[in-house]
Motif scaffolding. Structure first.
Motif, PDB file in Angstrom:
ATOM      1  N   CYS A 122      -3.180   0.902  -5.329  1.00 34.60           N
ATOM      2  CA  CYS A 122      -2.000   0.074  -5.093  1.00 34.60           C
ATOM      3  C   CYS A 122      -1.445  -0.318  -6.460  1.00 34.60           C
ATOM      4  O   CYS A 122      -1.850  -1.326  -7.053  1.00 34.60           O
ATOM      5  N   ARG A 133     -10.756  -3.672   5.875  1.00 35.11           N
ATOM      6  CA  ARG A 133     -11.572  -2.483   6.144  1.00 35.11           C
ATOM      7  C   ARG A 133     -12.829  -2.794   6.949  1.00 35.11           C
ATOM      8  O   ARG A 133     -13.456  -1.888   7.505  1.00 35.11           O
ATOM      9  N   VAL A 175       0.844  -1.203   0.000  1.00 35.26           N
ATOM     10  CA  VAL A 175       0.000   0.000   0.000  1.00 35.26           C
ATOM     11  C   VAL A 175       0.875   1.248   0.000  1.00 35.26           C
ATOM     12  O   VAL A 175       0.557   2.249  -0.659  1.00 35.26           O
ATOM     13  N   SER A 199       1.088   2.095  12.528  1.00 36.71           N
ATOM     14  CA  SER A 199       1.450   1.403  11.293  1.00 36.71           C
ATOM     15  C   SER A 199       2.795   1.895  10.758  1.00 36.71           C
ATOM     16  O   SER A 199       3.556   1.126  10.159  1.00 36.71           O
ATOM     17  N   ILE A 205      -4.919  -4.806   6.053  1.00 30.19           N
ATOM     18  CA  ILE A 205      -5.638  -3.773   5.303  1.00 30.19           C
ATOM     19  C   ILE A 205      -7.131  -4.072   5.260  1.00 30.19           C
ATOM     20  O   ILE A 205      -7.858  -3.565   4.422  1.00 30.19           O
TER      21      ILE A 205
END
Length: 290
Positions: free
Chosen positions: A98, A199, A81, A173, A197
């Motif tokens: 990405c 969500r 990412v 992160s 990642i």
């Protein structure tokens, strides 16, 4: 160790030797990721973090730089990412593309000694010199989410300065990314943490609802309530319903009718001394909000 203050810290000369883009070591499948509701409250803000290392290198600076390039290329396979770019969808919402465009790495040199830098005032000694900018595209590849600058000093010391897009990486992160990069650089066999990642854990509830007081909390109430899951779920629902403007913008704009701010950050738990790239632990390091 207390930093040494020098009156000439803002006047030292810095020479940019080279800047290049480092892409993931393996091609990753391209995809589009939506920002979470919490991410939508953050404007395009860059966060800097920098590390000072004394002169006790076990390899030449050229070899050190080569190890940094190779290891960041490897860590981008998991943190793909960070190698992407921000795009906008049809209704104007930011999305993460990405696309393996990579991150920016700059090599620099300063004839000064680390002891000449005023660490009490990073706006003077760090900003615009030892941490790179994300504000300008490089080779027309768009603006990256992450950039690093490795500066060699005349005394033999090194400063590694990093800049991150806060919409993509919070302090926690960022800590994971930097410590994983350092582990790979020093050939640490410990398996680095892989980022999540997902969500779904930050989605609004089926029937979004929030307490009306969330928009007008006293400081002690905010700190106490922020320590539970219900508070964060209410924030997610609040963004879903109210569609507020990015909140950090008010902090940085310093509106005239507000005299002070309290900013809570997970950066307090940043593992400073784990950012050892193989030539020793940092003597000093810190976050810097420009």
């Amino acid at each position: 160790m207390s930093p040494v203050v020098s009156t000439i810290s803002k006047d030292y000369e810095l020479k940019i030797i080279n800047t290049e883009v480092i892409v993931p070591a393996l091609p990753m499948q391209q995809r589009i990721l939506s920002l979470s509701n919490l991410g939508l409250t953050i404007p395009p803000v860059s966060v800097h973090v920098f590390f000072y290392y004394k002169n006790h290198l076990t390899r030449t600076f050229a070899s050190t730089l080569s190890h940094l390039k190779t290891s960041i290329s490897k860590v981008l396979v998991s943190y793909y990412v960070s190698a992407g770019r921000m795009v906008t969808d049809s209704i104007g919402l930011p999305k993460v593309h990405c696309n393996n465009k990579g991150v920016r790495l700059t090599q620099a040199y300063a004839a000064a000694a680390l002891s000449q830098l005023n660490l009490y005032n990073p706006d003077e000694s760090v900003q615009g010199k030892l941490v790179p900018s994300l504000s300008k595209p490089f080779q027309e590849d768009g603006i990256p989410f992450f950039a690093a600058q490795v500066t060699e000093f005349g005394c033999g010391g090194i400063v590694v300065g990093c800049t991150l897009d806060h919409r993509v990486a919070d302090a926690y992160s960022a800590n994971m990314f930097l410590t994983s990069w350092a582990k790979l650089c020093r050939n640490d066999s410990t398996v680095p943490l892989n980022p999540s990642i997902t969500r779904s854990i930050l989605c609004p509830r089926d029937s979004p609802a929030y307490c009306a007081e969330i928009n007008n909390m006293l400081i002690h109430d905010a700190i106490q309530s922020a320590a539970n899951e219900e508070h964060f779920q209410s924030l997610i629902d609040f963004v879903e319903i109210a569609k507020p403007t990015p909140v950090l913008a008010k902090i940085y704009c310093r509106e005239d009718d507000i005299q002070s701010y309290v900013l809570l950050s997970s950066g307090l738990r940043f593992s400073l001394y784990e950012v050892d790239f193989g030539w020793g632990k940092p003597t000093f390091g810190n976050y810097h909000f420009p």
